[in-house]
Design a protein around this motif. Structure first.
Motif, mmCIF file in Angstrom:
data_model
loop_
_atom_site.group_PDB
_atom_site.id
_atom_site.type_symbol
_atom_site.label_atom_id
_atom_site.label_comp_id
_atom_site.label_asym_id
_atom_site.label_seq_id
_atom_site.Cartn_x
_atom_site.Cartn_y
_atom_site.Cartn_z
ATOM 1 N N GLN A 318 0.803 -1.224 0.000
ATOM 2 C CA GLN A 318 0.000 0.000 0.000
ATOM 3 C C GLN A 318 0.842 1.282 0.000
ATOM 4 N N GLY A 345 -7.095 3.691 2.240
ATOM 5 C CA GLY A 345 -8.009 2.793 2.921
ATOM 6 C C GLY A 345 -7.306 1.956 3.972
ATOM 7 N N HIS A 348 -5.030 -0.395 1.291
ATOM 8 C CA HIS A 348 -4.789 -0.003 -0.095
ATOM 9 C C HIS A 348 -4.893 1.512 -0.219
ATOM 10 N N THR A 349 -4.390 2.012 -1.334
ATOM 11 C CA THR A 349 -4.327 3.448 -1.570
ATOM 12 C C THR A 349 -4.745 3.730 -3.004
ATOM 13 N N CYS A 350 -5.382 4.878 -3.231
ATOM 14 C CA CYS A 350 -5.833 5.246 -4.578
ATOM 15 C C CYS A 350 -5.544 6.713 -4.857
ATOM 16 N N CYS A 360 -4.874 2.633 -8.308
ATOM 17 C CA CYS A 360 -4.833 2.114 -6.945
ATOM 18 C C CYS A 360 -3.681 1.119 -6.787
ATOM 19 N N GLU A 368 -10.571 -4.525 -4.399
ATOM 20 C CA GLU A 368 -10.636 -3.108 -4.032
ATOM 21 C C GLU A 368 -9.768 -2.202 -4.906
ATOM 22 N N THR A 393 -12.376 7.688 -2.754
ATOM 23 C CA THR A 393 -12.332 7.408 -1.331
ATOM 24 C C THR A 393 -12.145 5.910 -1.142
ATOM 25 N N ALA A 394 -11.459 5.535 -0.080
ATOM 26 C CA ALA A 394 -11.125 4.130 0.153
ATOM 27 C C ALA A 394 -11.550 3.711 1.549
ATOM 28 N N SER A 399 -13.584 0.567 -2.531
ATOM 29 C CA SER A 399 -13.278 1.936 -2.962
ATOM 30 C C SER A 399 -14.481 2.509 -3.704
ATOM 31 N N CYS A 410 -18.574 2.325 -7.285
ATOM 32 C CA CYS A 410 -17.818 1.664 -6.223
ATOM 33 C C CYS A 410 -17.387 0.269 -6.669
#
Length: 587
Positions: A318, A345, A348-350, A360, A368, A393-394, A399, A410
């Motif tokens: 992440q 999140g 994880h990251t986006c 992401c 996700e 947004t996560a 997500s 989503c």
């Protein structure tokens, strides 16, 4: 309940009622005030008054306790209690200062009561910690002030019982040799003390019992009268953002630096170490951040040029640097540029990039990342079948993205309907949220999602076992439902099992799980519809962690409430707060 406070806060025995001064107590009464050089919220967070009849302190006739908030000026003095129905005679008052339930300092005072009301000021100084009274010189001097053993009848109201004053003003006091470099001398009713003075720390740091904390790596104590460590005398640094993670919080400054506080396992605070911090600490090697986002245990920053750097837990990739090695400070996310917005999140990251694409990285066990697979990714991958995104947004395993049209899509985990598509099927690529076409703001929580609509109302969907959807029920919803009683909302923040909304006027309302005070209404009662956060006005930004909430107030202050086990509230303690407290040492 007594005067609106719990029995834990106020315990009364027989007719010796101990009440807050705010109550309407009958005359005569004994009013107890406190002056001390200990710092509220950081060194002490509670004061207790035990009242004993006569001079033998065995069984108290009355006990009162009072919380000490971080914004209270104990040096100037605060009112502790009003004790009613005490008959004339001699009484012993024992005032104890505590932090997290542990005694820090104590002072005993003898008071001779007549049939008229009177005030007694109890002075407690840090120099008396460890001093045992009486000494061989005077067996009657059984209590300590200013490092000296004195008669227990010595108070500012009975100066004839006190020794010759040490001081009239702070200029008459000298700091002891072992005083902290950031301490400042004070005069408390004729006795010298040493208070913790933030102005003697550089770079916006805070003076604590461990010295200056939260400064840039090269910042330390500064000479009194300096400009506080800034290289120039220009405008003061301002707060420009705040973000809450699982059990920590970070704030962004307008000079591009960041401060984080709370739990620091795996390096999520970005300080270059793993020690927790109860107060804001500087993120290392970060000076150009324009946006900051905290996940459950990883944190990311976006620069003005659109580059991204992350740090913290990296077990699923992440952090986005192509490894699974935890990072104690910022490292560059590879293969990503032109970023306009971030989201972090649970694992994880986006990011939204120019043109409306979403990328992401990290954990992907439930889809996700939105790339049509369930393979973890150590570097960013593009979300499939999604364009024209303006926000991402996560949450925990899922997500969502808001499109420029106002629609929301989503993907990921959906066992509780958190994707809002009317089903509970996992989705590895984006699906539209049912019946939502006018969203202007969005946030994902643990297993629920909420959106602000163009008219200023709020809708939520997903898990609702604690009332986090705010519709007055605890029924899980697979499609959006309206949150009760909200209007003119401009921002929503979703935590693990609670949610908050900010209105255009700066008012904040919260709902959902409240076991640790994260709703901020002064109770721990679960709320299935919005209630007003107490004592908070003028909020300009809102963020929710797992079980705590924070708000930026203007550009110079942040306040937090809720779970504080690891110091996520930044008030210098590890005590949960059911109402907002000020984060110390910012900006």
């Amino acid at each position: 309940m007594v005067n609106g406070r719990s029995s834990k806060e106020w315990r009364c025995v027989a007719t010796l009622a101990a009440t807050l001064v705010a109550g309407c107590a009958p005359e005569p009464a004994l009013v107890v005030d406190l002056r001390t050089d200990f710092r509220a919220g950081l060194e002490v967070d509670e004061a207790r008054v035990d009242v004993f009849e006569g001079t033998d302190a065995e069984t108290p006739g009355s006990t009162a306790s009072r919380p000490l908030g971080a914004d209270e000026d104990l040096e100037s003095g605060v009112r502790l209690a009003q004790l009613d129905a005490l008959p004339a005679g001699t009484w012993t008052l024992v005032v104890t200062l505590a932090l997290d339930g542990r005694p820090v300092a104590e002072r005993r005072v003898l008071v001779s009561l007549s049939n008229a009301s009177q005030v007694v000021t109890v002075v407690i100084t840090r120099s008396c910690v460890g001093v045992v009274c009486p000494t061989d010189g005077d067996p009657a001097a059984t209590t300590c002030i200013g490092g000296r053993c004195v008669d227990p009848r010595c108070t500012p109201e009975t100066p004839e019982r006190c020794p010759t004053p040490d001081c009239v003003g702070a200029a008459g006091c000298a700091l002891p040799p072992d005083a902290l470099a950031c301490a400042a001398a004070v005069c408390l009713e004729g006795f010298c003390g040493a208070t913790l003075d933030d102005a003697r720390c550089a770079g916006g740091a805070m003076c604590t019992s461990d010295g200056c904390v939260g400064a840039a790596p090269d910042a330390g104590p500064v000479d009194a009268g300096s400009d506080g460590g800034r290289a120039d005398a220009g405008p003061p640094v301002a707060l420009s953002g705040i973000t809450a993670g699982g059990d920590y919080t970070c704030a962004l400054r307008d000079d591009g630096e960041a401060r984080c506080w709370g739990r620091n396992a795996t390096g999520r605070l970005g300080t270059g170490a793993t020690e927790d911090s109860l107060v804001p600490a500087a993120v290392v090697d970060l000076a150009d951040a324009l946006e900051l986002r905290a996940g459950f245990s990883q944190t990311c920053a976006r620069s003005a040029g659109g580059a991204v750097r992350c740090w913290g837990f990296n077990g699923s990739g992440q952090v986005g640097d192509g490894t699974t090695t935890d990072r104690l400070g910022p490292v560059a996310v590879g293969g990503l540029s032109g970023v306009t917005m971030l989201a972090a999140g649970r694992n994880h990251t986006c990011a939204v990039v120019g043109g409306g694409e979403v990328w992401c990285w990290g954990r992907n066990a439930e889809g996700e990342l939105g790339d049509g697979t369930t393979s973890d990714r150590l570097s960013p991958v593009r979300v499939s079948r999604l364009s024209n995104a303006t926000q991402v947004t996560a949450g925990s395993g899922f997500s969502c993205a808001r499109l420029d049209s106002g629609a929301v899509h989503c993907w990921g985990r959906n066992g509780d309907g958190q994707l809002g598509d009317g089903a509970t099927l996992e989705r590895r690529t984006p699906v539209p949220v049912s019946g939502l076409a006018d969203a202007v703001a969005l946030d994902a929580g643990g297993n629920h999602t909420c959106a602000v609509r163009s008219g200023g109302t709020v809708v939520c969907w997903g898990l609702n076992t604690n009332g986090q959807l705010g519709d007055g029920s605890t029924t899980t919803r697979l499609t959006p439902v309206a949150v009760m009683g909200l209007s003119e909302v401009v921002e929503v923040a979703a935590g693990q099992s609670h949610t908050c909304a900010r209105t255009a006027s700066g008012e904040v309302r919260c709902w959902g799980l409240n076991a640790q005070g994260q709703v901020g209404d002064g109770t721990r009662i679960e709320r299935t519809s919005p209630v007003e956060v107490r004592g908070l006005d003028g909020a300009s930004e809102l963020t929710a962690g797992a079980s705590h909430t924070c708000a930026r107030v203007g550009t110079a202050e942040a306040r937090c409430w809720g779970a504080n086990d690891f110091g996520a509230l930044g008030d210098g303690s590890a005590t949960d707060r059911t109402e907002p407290v000020r984060v110390v040492g910012l900006p």
